[in-house]
Write a protein that holds these residues in place. Structure first.
Motif, short mmCIF file in Angstrom:
data_model
loop_
_atom_site.label_atom_id
_atom_site.label_comp_id
_atom_site.label_asym_id
_atom_site.label_seq_id
_atom_site.Cartn_x
_atom_site.Cartn_y
_atom_site.Cartn_z
N LYS A 70 0.86 -1.19 0.00
CA LYS A 70 0.00 0.00 0.00
C LYS A 70 0.89 1.23 0.00
O LYS A 70 1.99 1.20 0.53
CB LYS A 70 -0.89 0.05 1.25
N ASN A 71 0.37 2.32 -0.57
CA ASN A 71 1.11 3.57 -0.50
C ASN A 71 0.79 4.31 0.80
O ASN A 71 1.26 5.42 1.01
CB ASN A 71 0.89 4.45 -1.72
N TYR A 72 0.01 3.69 1.68
CA TYR A 72 -0.18 4.22 3.02
C TYR A 72 -0.29 3.06 4.00
O TYR A 72 -0.68 1.95 3.64
CB TYR A 72 -1.39 5.14 3.11
N TYR A 73 0.10 3.34 5.24
CA TYR A 73 -0.03 2.36 6.31
C TYR A 73 -1.32 2.71 7.05
O TYR A 73 -1.44 3.81 7.60
CB TYR A 73 1.18 2.42 7.24
N PRO A 74 -2.31 1.80 7.09
CA PRO A 74 -3.61 2.15 7.67
C PRO A 74 -3.63 2.26 9.19
O PRO A 74 -4.58 2.79 9.75
CB PRO A 74 -4.52 1.02 7.18
N GLY A 75 -2.60 1.76 9.85
CA GLY A 75 -2.57 1.77 11.31
C GLY A 75 -3.21 0.51 11.87
O GLY A 75 -4.15 -0.04 11.30
N GLY A 76 -2.67 0.04 12.99
CA GLY A 76 -3.24 -1.10 13.67
C GLY A 76 -3.07 -2.44 12.99
O GLY A 76 -3.82 -3.37 13.28
N VAL A 77 -2.09 -2.58 12.11
CA VAL A 77 -1.86 -3.85 11.43
C VAL A 77 -1.05 -4.76 12.34
O VAL A 77 0.06 -4.42 12.75
CB VAL A 77 -1.13 -3.64 10.08
N ALA A 78 -1.61 -5.94 12.65
CA ALA A 78 -0.92 -6.90 13.51
C ALA A 78 -0.09 -7.84 12.65
O ALA A 78 -0.53 -8.91 12.26
CB ALA A 78 -1.93 -7.69 14.33
N ALA A 79 1.10 -7.38 12.29
CA ALA A 79 2.01 -8.17 11.47
C ALA A 79 3.44 -7.90 11.93
O ALA A 79 3.77 -6.78 12.33
CB ALA A 79 1.86 -7.82 9.99
N SER A 80 4.27 -8.91 11.86
CA SER A 80 5.65 -8.75 12.33
C SER A 80 6.60 -8.39 11.20
O SER A 80 7.79 -8.20 11.45
CB SER A 80 6.12 -10.04 13.00
N ASN A 81 6.10 -8.26 9.98
CA ASN A 81 6.98 -8.01 8.85
C ASN A 81 6.60 -6.74 8.08
O ASN A 81 6.70 -6.70 6.86
CB ASN A 81 6.98 -9.22 7.91
N ILE A 82 6.20 -5.69 8.76
CA ILE A 82 5.80 -4.45 8.08
C ILE A 82 7.06 -3.68 7.70
O ILE A 82 7.85 -3.30 8.57
CB ILE A 82 4.90 -3.57 8.97
N VAL A 83 7.23 -3.47 6.41
CA VAL A 83 8.39 -2.75 5.89
C VAL A 83 7.92 -1.43 5.29
O VAL A 83 7.02 -1.42 4.43
CB VAL A 83 9.14 -3.59 4.82
N ALA A 84 8.51 -0.33 5.73
CA ALA A 84 8.21 1.00 5.19
C ALA A 84 9.30 1.39 4.20
O ALA A 84 10.48 1.11 4.42
CB ALA A 84 8.16 2.02 6.32
#
Length: 181
Positions: A70-84
């Motif tokens: 996504k071109n935005y992070y929606p907030g509150g995502v329960a994931a251990s692999n979030i890459v910005a």
């Protein structure tokens, strides 16, 4: 991002950083970010330690188990692999809309950024603008104005909402510098 000062002016490269699982604040394309505990968080307007500008993120969706970009992070995502993906070059140039009339003297001055609208969840784009009310020579301001867009429909510095070319002045990887008076 528009480019950067100096050689390799067409580079808009980004660096990958992590977002902590369940980070609550949404981060939109074009938002400034900083670090907290080694993780990317949305910078607050006036933040003196800007890491760079957010371009998007990827993670494994916790509901579907599918890779998600996504071109935005929606907030509150329960994931251990979030890459910005962050444009973190201290000399990168960015295009930003002025919050009002910038005036011809704005080139070389510094200003803070202001959240004039919420990020758009349809387009993923930030509502961040350059606060024309803060234009000054003071070094303790977020960005330095280095030019104006060449787009004739939005390059008039005597009209409201001109698109300005800026560099991050209060960058985490370099010291802020004073602007022109």
């Amino acid at each position: 991002p528009l480019g950067k000062v100096g050689s390799n002016v067409n580079s808009d490269g980004d660096t990958q950083y992590r977002i902590a699982s369940n980070t609550t604040d949404a981060i939109f394309e074009g938002d400034t970010v900083t670090l907290s505990g080694g993780y990317v968080i949305k910078a607050t307007p006036g933040d003196a330690n800007i890491l760079g500008v957010f371009l998007g993120c990827q993670y494994t969706d916790p509901t579907t188990g599918k890779p998600t970009w996504k071109n935005y992070y929606p907030g509150g995502v329960a994931a251990s692999n979030i890459v910005a993906f962050i444009v973190d070059d201290p000399y990168a140039q960015f295009l930003v809309q002025a919050s009002g009339v910038a005036g011809n003297a704005c080139i070389g001055q510094n200003a803070d950024l202001v959240q004039t609208a919420a990020g758009n969840t349809t387009t993923g784009v930030s509502g961040l603008e350059l606060s024309t009310g803060t234009l000054a020579a003071a070094s303790a301001l977020n960005v330095k104005v280095i030019g104006v867009t060449t787009d004739p429909s939005n390059s008039d510095l005597t009209a409201a909402y001109a698109d300005l070319i800026v560099m991050i002045n209060e960058h985490l990887y370099k010291a802020p510098t004073a602007g022109v008076a």
